[in-house]
Scaffold this active site. Structure first.
Site, PDB file in Angstrom:
ATOM      1  N   SER A 180      16.245 -37.118 -18.061  1.00 31.19           N
ATOM      2  CA  SER A 180      14.954 -36.325 -17.663  1.00 31.19           C
ATOM      3  C   SER A 180      15.066 -35.196 -16.807  1.00 31.19           C
ATOM      4  O   SER A 180      14.251 -33.992 -16.701  1.00 31.19           O
ATOM      5  CB  SER A 180      13.877 -37.148 -16.996  1.00 31.19           C
ATOM      6  OG  SER A 180      14.586 -37.632 -15.680  1.00 31.19           O
ATOM      7  N   HIS A 215      11.190 -39.823 -22.476  1.00 39.58           N
ATOM      8  CA  HIS A 215      11.180 -38.346 -22.956  1.00 39.58           C
ATOM      9  C   HIS A 215      11.628 -38.179 -24.605  1.00 39.58           C
ATOM     10  O   HIS A 215      11.687 -37.180 -25.014  1.00 39.58           O
ATOM     11  CB  HIS A 215      12.079 -37.562 -22.174  1.00 39.58           C
ATOM     12  CG  HIS A 215      11.468 -37.496 -20.613  1.00 39.58           C
ATOM     13  ND1 HIS A 215      10.703 -36.530 -20.174  1.00 39.58           N
ATOM     14  CD2 HIS A 215      11.794 -38.091 -19.817  1.00 39.58           C
ATOM     15  CE1 HIS A 215      10.317 -36.940 -19.091  1.00 39.58           C
ATOM     16  NE2 HIS A 215      11.148 -37.654 -18.835  1.00 39.58           N
ATOM     17  N   LYS A 246       3.869 -39.133 -21.068  1.00 38.08           N
ATOM     18  CA  LYS A 246       4.423 -37.836 -21.633  1.00 38.08           C
ATOM     19  C   LYS A 246       4.250 -37.110 -22.783  1.00 38.08           C
ATOM     20  O   LYS A 246       2.970 -36.834 -22.604  1.00 38.08           O
ATOM     21  CB  LYS A 246       6.008 -37.851 -21.108  1.00 38.08           C
ATOM     22  CG  LYS A 246       6.383 -38.490 -19.749  1.00 38.08           C
ATOM     23  CD  LYS A 246       7.653 -38.812 -19.535  1.00 38.08           C
ATOM     24  CE  LYS A 246       8.023 -38.831 -17.979  1.00 38.08           C
ATOM     25  NZ  LYS A 246       7.335 -40.152 -17.484  1.00 38.08           N
TER      26      LYS A 246
HETATM   27  C1  LIG Z   1      13.302 -41.320 -17.884  1.00 36.35           C
HETATM   28  C2  LIG Z   1      12.043 -41.737 -17.054  1.00 36.35           C
HETATM   29  N1  LIG Z   1      11.689 -42.896 -16.924  1.00 36.35           N
HETATM   30  C3  LIG Z   1      10.528 -43.620 -16.606  1.00 36.35           C
HETATM   31  C4  LIG Z   1       9.598 -42.845 -15.889  1.00 36.35           C
HETATM   32  C5  LIG Z   1       8.491 -43.247 -15.055  1.00 36.35           C
HETATM   33  O1  LIG Z   1       7.410 -43.272 -15.828  1.00 36.35           O
HETATM   34  P1  LIG Z   1       6.045 -43.267 -15.282  1.00 36.35           P
HETATM   35  O2  LIG Z   1       5.671 -41.745 -14.975  1.00 36.35           O
HETATM   36  O3  LIG Z   1       4.877 -43.470 -16.523  1.00 36.35           O
HETATM   37  O4  LIG Z   1       6.035 -44.058 -14.082  1.00 36.35           O
HETATM   38  C6  LIG Z   1       9.843 -41.260 -16.054  1.00 36.35           C
HETATM   39  C7  LIG Z   1       8.882 -40.277 -15.609  1.00 36.35           C
HETATM   40  O5  LIG Z   1       8.859 -40.054 -14.523  1.00 36.35           O
HETATM   41  C8  LIG Z   1      11.289 -40.850 -16.673  1.00 36.35           C
HETATM   42  O6  LIG Z   1      11.331 -39.477 -16.561  1.00 36.35           O
END
Ligand SMILES: Cc1ncc(COP(=O)(O)O)c(C=O)c1O
Length: 394
Positions: A180, A215, A246
């Protein structure tokens, strides 16, 4: 030291984080390619709304209709009948979209990772985690009673060595599909081949592959995610976690895998069991988003065209975008101070792209995300601003 002292210290080191709320958009439908902060409209290169679905009329309509039918709050967890028929329908849709037997909806990606990983690996088991995995995976590993072994970023050979020497009764390999903060793609072909080799061996040591496709969903593989991108068939030992928050423009998360594993998670994942069910309005919006990804393929195409335009421009201007292969494009900065000053200058050019600093990442950067909602003129405006700042005319 008081909290106030500590905050002062963070400020001095350019590491203080602060919340910036956006104001109601001027246009009728919310379009996250632009946001209003402090009264001024900025081009937004910080959202993960990759397909421009967050303000899509079909999501808004589905949410409104569900709210009129089911009300807003759900009053209890899924296991206490807080869920609605829409929740199960969404799980059917996700399973069909991801090509698996079943799926389970979680309230967020954070809840999915911190809830599922301790269910999948306990005492006597081993979690193998990429060193750049998302914080929610790191926390999921910490909550688990399994041994956690970190392998070098994207290094399947290192993982192979560690699997041989550190494997437990059960091993779980965990990776982001798209990292990310760097925007690079995990070597899923090699990771899959490694796990498959283990699982084909005689004996009862099994290896699960848990991919966080937060992502990748809506972005890779024509929108279906990382497995499609790599041409990998879903297998019972692969768990595909993804978020609705997202590219899908909604909220919440899911894990798609085989029926037994889903039932195991229903019975053991604390982030699922001990949390109130998502509102039906959100669930309905997620269903509409999955339909939109499939019925409006021009969105994924526009996303990648925009990504190519931005990447070309950045390269021509001499910016280092690390190993990015996706619409997440980091611009490497030398110090937190430089990153904060750069983001501030971008704001003067009416561009929102935040500085990402330690401890979120080891090396400071500006994290750019380009979406299907940007126009070529938006991207050119960003490139002009970046070039002017670089030349010291910002
Ligand atoms: C790779 C990844 N996993 C998990 C999450 C967590 O997702 P959420 O925003 O739905 O809690 C995110 C986002 O922040 C992320 O980028």
């Amino acid at each position: 030291m008081t909290f106030a002292d500590r905050l002062g210290e963070l400020l001095q080191r350019n590491l203080l984080r602060s919340i910036r709320d956006r104001e109601a958009p001027r246009a009728h439908a919310a379009d996250l390619s632009r946001i209003i902060i402090g009264g001024s409209e900025l081009l937004n290169f910080a959202s993960n709304d990759y397909l421009g679905l967050a303000g899509h009329s079909s999501l808004v309509k589905a949410a409104r209709e569900a709210m009129e039918t089911f009300g807003f709050g759900t009053g209890a967890s899924r296991l206490l009948a807080g869920g609605t028929s829409l929740h199960s329908e969404l799980e059917h849709d996700v399973a069909a979209f991801k090509g698996t037997e079943a799926a389970l909806v979680f309230n967020s990606g954070y809840a999915a990772n911190t809830g599922a990983l301790p269910s999948l690996a306990g005492e006597g088991d081993t979690l193998f985690s990429d060193e750049l995995n998302h914080a929610s995976i790191i926390d999921g590993c910490r909550l688990s009673r399994a041994k956690t072994v970190i392998y070098r970023h994207g290094d399947a050979d290192h993982l192979a060595e560690l699997l041989e020497s550190e494997g437990g009764q059960r091993s779980v390999v965990v990776t982001d599909t798209v990292f990310s903060m760097d925007g690079d793609i995990a070597p899923l072909g090699a990771l899959h081949a490694l796990c498959a080799r283990y699982n084909a061996r005689a004996g009862d040591r099994s290896v699960l592959l848990y991919i966080d496709d937060a992502h990748g969903t809506g972005v890779l593989g024509g929108g279906r995610g990382a497995l499609s991108h790599f041409g990998i068939r879903p297998e019972p030992w692969i768990l595909q976690m993804g978020t609705f928050s997202k590219a899908l423009g909604s909220f919440g998360a899911f894990i798609a895998t085989d029926k037994d594993t889903v039932q195991w998670l229903v019975n053991t994942a604390r982030g699922f069991i001990f949390s109130t069910a998502l509102p039906a309005a959100i669930v309905a919006a997620s269903r509409a988003a999955l339909r939109a990804v499939q019925e409006e393929p021009f969105r994924v195409a526009a996303l990648w065209e925009n990504r190519a335009r931005l990447q070309r421009g950045l390269r021509a201007a001499g910016f280092d975008t690390l190993q990015s292969g996706t619409p997440i494009l980091p611009l490497a900065m030398k110090t937190p101070e430089e990153a904060v000053a750069f983001a501030e200058q971008l704001r003067k050019h009416r561009i929102h792209a935040p500085a990402i600093r330690p401890p979120t990442v080891a090396k400071p950067r500006i994290r750019l995300t380009v979406t299907a909602g940007h126009t070529p003129a938006d991207i050119d405006a960003l490139l002009d601003a970046l070039t002017a700042i670089r030349k010291g005319k910002g």
